[in-house]
Design an enzyme around this catalytic site. Sequence first.
Site, PDB file in Angstrom:
ATOM      1  N   SER A   1       0.820  -1.223   0.000  1.00  0.00           N
ATOM      2  CA  SER A   1       0.000   0.000   0.000  1.00  0.00           C
ATOM      3  C   SER A   1       0.854   1.275   0.000  1.00  0.00           C
ATOM      4  CB  SER A   1      -0.937  -0.001   1.214  1.00  0.00           C
ATOM      5  OG  SER A   1      -0.184  -0.034   2.412  1.00  0.00           O
TER       6      SER A   1
ATOM      7  N   SER B   1      15.166  -6.905   4.406  1.00  0.00           N
ATOM      8  CA  SER B   1      15.812  -6.600   5.677  1.00  0.00           C
ATOM      9  C   SER B   1      16.113  -5.107   5.674  1.00  0.00           C
ATOM     10  CB  SER B   1      17.078  -7.453   5.815  1.00  0.00           C
ATOM     11  OG  SER B   1      17.799  -7.123   6.947  1.00  0.00           O
TER      12      SER B   1
ATOM     13  N   TYR C   1      13.557  -2.410  16.240  1.00  0.00           N
ATOM     14  CA  TYR C   1      13.590  -2.498  14.769  1.00  0.00           C
ATOM     15  C   TYR C   1      14.820  -3.292  14.336  1.00  0.00           C
ATOM     16  CZ  TYR C   1      13.780  -1.169   9.855  1.00  0.00           C
ATOM     17  OH  TYR C   1      13.832  -1.210   8.471  1.00  0.00           O
TER      18      TYR C   1
ATOM     19  N   LYS D   1      15.297  -6.865  12.284  1.00  0.00           N
ATOM     20  CA  LYS D   1      16.018  -7.026  11.019  1.00  0.00           C
ATOM     21  C   LYS D   1      17.229  -7.962  11.180  1.00  0.00           C
ATOM     22  CE  LYS D   1      13.301  -4.481   8.471  1.00  0.00           C
ATOM     23  NZ  LYS D   1      12.379  -5.137   7.509  1.00  0.00           N
TER      24      LYS D   1
END
Length: 270
Positions: free
Chosen positions: A11, A131, A145, A149
Amino acid sequence: MKKVVLITGASAGIGKETAAFLQKNGYIVYGAARRADRLKELEQLGVKTLAMDVTDDASMVKGIQDIIAAEGRLDILVNNAGFGSYGAVEDVTIEDARYQLEVNVFGAARLIQLALPYMRKQRFGKIVNISSIGGKFATPFGGWYHASKFAIEGLSDSLRNEVKSFGVDVIVIEPGGIKTEWGDIAMDSMRKVSGDTAYKNLVAKMDNSFKEIEDKIPGPELIANLIKKAIEAKKPKARYAAGYMAKPVLFLRRLLSDGLMDKVIMSRMK
Ligand SMILES: NC(=O)c1ccc[n+]([C@@H]2O[C@H](COP(=O)([O-])OP(=O)(O)OC[C@H]3O[C@@H](n4cnc5c(N)ncnc54)[C@H](OP(=O)(O)O)[C@@H]3O)[C@@H](O)[C@H]2O)c1
């Protein structure tokens, strides 16, 4: 035969650009996201869209079933949906931290589980995990975060050698800075969570360091191109990197000690 691709997080940003680009280049593209209204533009380009929340198992199961029912196969999965739940490790609630991993790690892992039986049967598949260069080094306030990753990096390395003999390739994409909605979402989160806590001075510096680079950041088409290159390579590399500072930062991370890397990172917080 046209290849069938599923892209999550279609989106906005990288996902939206990649969906449009692969559609233009002859793929059958399914774009998935929570905000169905934001998928209309892609629909007009011929992209098939799915309402999917990668924290909702039923929506992921249904999405894969719908693709198989319509196309009979799924060739490429691009695990792209993700965001940055920024804030000091001390300040981010464990509930928010869990949600960060739900979206960025478990959502991707569950779709991999759902796609693999079909890919193994076809003896063909490409799993592309988005990633970040933040999967290799970490800045303050990105703790969860980066945890997500770093997890995607390790998960992909395990998976790569598990599925290779079934004809399935696992490819990690490591974007550097890319102009999308990601930066505002991460910085809003950081200000909301830690803008008024013991960490507020460093938050202001981090905020400035992000603002300073805003004009230098390339658009998501760079990563759309890279994904196309990676999925069309006969023998894809395990990792591809592009975007603002991607190559120099990864090079420095390999070269420098932890102490020197800290100095480089903190020298940008003015
Ligand atoms: N931009 C950068 O500088 C950068 C750098 C390195 C890595 N990345 C990574 O690139 C990927 C794409 O990010 P972007 O930069 O394109 O950001 P973006 O413009 O904010 O787009 C993020 C996409 O993820 C989707 N998403 C978020 N939460 C979701 C959920 N629970 N379920 C399903 N979809 C969800 C959003 O769709 P809905 O909200 O509609 O669901 C949206 O389409 C992320 O994994 C990000 O970590 C970005």
